[in-house]
Enzyme design. Structure first.
Site, mmCIF file in Angstrom:
data_model
loop_
_atom_site.group_PDB
_atom_site.id
_atom_site.type_symbol
_atom_site.label_atom_id
_atom_site.label_comp_id
_atom_site.label_asym_id
_atom_site.label_seq_id
_atom_site.Cartn_x
_atom_site.Cartn_y
_atom_site.Cartn_z
ATOM 1 N N GLU A 1 -9.226 49.137 7.994
ATOM 2 C CA GLU A 1 -10.550 49.651 7.801
ATOM 3 C C GLU A 1 -11.265 48.306 7.358
ATOM 4 O O GLU A 1 -10.835 47.459 6.930
ATOM 5 C CB GLU A 1 -10.505 50.435 6.523
ATOM 6 C CG GLU A 1 -9.580 51.939 6.747
ATOM 7 C CD GLU A 1 -9.425 52.720 5.666
ATOM 8 O OE1 GLU A 1 -10.017 52.318 4.427
ATOM 9 O OE2 GLU A 1 -8.454 53.626 5.819
ATOM 10 N N CYS B 1 -1.677 52.368 -4.496
ATOM 11 C CA CYS B 1 -2.505 51.779 -3.073
ATOM 12 C C CYS B 1 -1.974 52.516 -2.013
ATOM 13 O O CYS B 1 -0.692 52.825 -1.593
ATOM 14 C CB CYS B 1 -2.124 50.522 -3.035
ATOM 15 S SG CYS B 1 -2.988 49.728 -1.547
ATOM 16 N N GLU C 1 -2.105 42.426 1.935
ATOM 17 C CA GLU C 1 -1.832 41.188 0.933
ATOM 18 C C GLU C 1 -2.464 40.116 1.563
ATOM 19 O O GLU C 1 -1.589 39.508 2.626
ATOM 20 C CB GLU C 1 -0.645 40.977 0.619
ATOM 21 C CG GLU C 1 -0.327 39.985 -0.182
ATOM 22 C CD GLU C 1 -1.226 39.383 -1.189
ATOM 23 O OE1 GLU C 1 -1.712 38.369 -1.241
ATOM 24 O OE2 GLU C 1 -1.759 40.264 -2.153
ATOM 25 N N LEU D 1 -4.661 41.255 -11.186
ATOM 26 C CA LEU D 1 -3.687 41.087 -12.326
ATOM 27 C C LEU D 1 -3.466 42.837 -12.965
ATOM 28 O O LEU D 1 -2.294 43.030 -12.789
ATOM 29 C CB LEU D 1 -4.263 40.569 -13.155
ATOM 30 C CG LEU D 1 -3.122 40.100 -14.663
ATOM 31 C CD1 LEU D 1 -2.228 39.274 -14.161
ATOM 32 C CD2 LEU D 1 -3.783 39.499 -15.752
ATOM 33 N N CYS E 1 -9.940 51.157 0.379
ATOM 34 C CA CYS E 1 -9.191 50.961 1.478
ATOM 35 C C CYS E 1 -7.940 51.530 1.667
ATOM 36 O O CYS E 1 -7.100 51.389 0.805
ATOM 37 C CB CYS E 1 -9.107 49.364 1.974
ATOM 38 S SG CYS E 1 -10.705 48.542 2.695
#
Length: 403
Positions: free
Chosen positions: A132, A159, A217, A274, A395
């Site tokens: 996406e 996530c 990531e 963080l 996302c």
């Protein structure tokens, strides 16, 4: 809110909802730093430097200057359509474009906000993987949030992207193609919210800011992400001619890669996700914290500032009764100030509210106090202006629905 009221608030523990985190033999969340052995997409012009493009064109039996013409069509005019490349010989033009500009992204779905100033794209890659990107108009800039991996191996419980682990790293060209396709949409007038008083003689609009905060990531796909950043900042027609200062690369805390990024000599903005200043909570919230602790990640962020002179962003998703306690704001300020002043800016992010879920946004008064405490401690803090709530802007949500 008084101190006694703040201390009386519950402590919600992170846990995945609607899916089960994959774990290793010790029962800890499984981390994937390397992609599985999978087929890669075909080599695309954007994977190559201009010199490499020229060599490939020569291998196809054509003069090297054709590479610059192709680069101009792709990076300046944002097209891969041979019919629009009338400066190339008609004979063999389609074959040349097929070799140098193979299709990379197929649009599956898109959603726009009612105002039209935010568009979310769902793309299918050549192997069927889904990713996406989100295009957003703000006053004075147009930002694109790009994905860098299909799936993600960091296994964070909040996530949507990490539910099925890491499928594969995206190629340099697949990352860049998201920007080119966004520029096409802008040129076609598909991004609304345009100001009526815009000077008609001004240059054509295009993406001005990139944030690597989509799926994946970024620093776990280090080589290709850096290569894509170079394509974004290379002057046209070698690249998109963007400003490195308008490109933000984020990470959940891959410390060695942060230090490597600091030495690249590309003045991108660096953002550390963080989300908790204390290891007790961050171990559960961000599983990579079991490898590199919060203070190690903050040290690496500070090293980025010292090496580049670029102020660092700390991203902090405020989650109700989980990480939004006042004492955590105080602890975060203490840790940041211990490394100096003026080197960091905190961006608290209101989480998209989900009724009945533990992953929901903080109450307005709690949010206000968290921000106030940081600012009062001398840490510049600005509540993030979120976009796309009505279209599942986080996302991974669309991709998860399609699977």
């Amino acid at each position: 809110m008084t101190g006694s009221a703040a201390s009386a608030r519950p402590q919600v523990r992170p846990r995945a909802e609607g899916w089960t985190q994959r774990t290793n033999s010790e029962g800890r969340p499984l981390l994937q730093f390397k992609q599985p052995r999978v087929k890669q997409p075909p080599t695309h012009l954007a994977d190559l430097t201009l010199a490499e493009r020229q060599e490939k064109v020569k291998e196809l039996g054509l003069p090297g200057f054709r590479a610059k013409q192709l680069s101009t069509h792709y990076f300046v005019h944002h097209t891969s359509d041979p019919e629009q490349m009338t400066d190339l010989p008609q004979s063999g033009r389609a074959e040349l474009v097929e070799q140098m500009l193979p299709p990379l992204l197929t649009e599956v779905r898109r959603f726009s906000t009612d105002s039209g100033d935010t568009i979310k794209f769902l793309w299918r890659l050549f192997d069927g993987a889904l990713v996406e990107s989100v295009l957003m108009r703000y006053p004075g800039r147009i930002t694109l949030c790009v994905s860098s991996q299909a799936g993600c191996g960091m296994n964070c419980p909040f996530c949507a992207t990490g539910q099925n682990g890491l499928t594969r790293n995206m190629s340099t060209a697949e990352i860049v193609e998201q920007v080119v396709r966004a520029n096409q949409a802008i040129a076609d007038g598909e991004l609304g919210g345009r100001r009526g008083d815009r000077d008609p003689s001004a240059p054509a609009e295009r993406v001005s800011n990139i944030v690597f905060m989509g799926m994946g990531e970024p620093l776990a796909n280090y080589k290709r992400v850096i290569s894509s950043v170079r394509r974004m900042v290379d002057p046209a027609p070698e690249g998109l001619g963007m400003s490195a200062r308008n490109i933000t690369v984020s990470t959940v805390g891959l410390v060695p890669a942060i230090n490597k990024l600091a030495d690249e000599g590309i003045p991108v903005t660096f953002a550390l996700s963080l989300h908790a200043p204390d290891d007790e909570l961050r171990d559960e919230l961000i599983p990579v914290n079991s490898r590199w602790k919060a203070d190690e990640a903050i040290d690496a962020a500070y090293n980025y500032y010292r090496t580049t002179g670029r102020r660092v962003s700390i991203e902090y998703a405020l989650i109700k009764d989980m990480n939004d306690h006042a004492w955590r704001a105080d602890l975060l300020a203490k840790k940041l100030n211990a490394r100096g002043r003026g080197w960091v800016h905190v961006n608290p992010i209101p989480l998209n509210p989900t009724p009945g879920s533990i992953w929901t946004s903080s109450e307005p008064d709690v949010t206000a106090e968290f921000v106030r405490r940081l600012n009062d401690a001398g840490v510049p803090t600005t509540l993030r202006d979120t976009r796309g709530k009505e279209i599942d802007g986080a996302c991974g949500q669309l991709a998860a629905e399609e699977v």
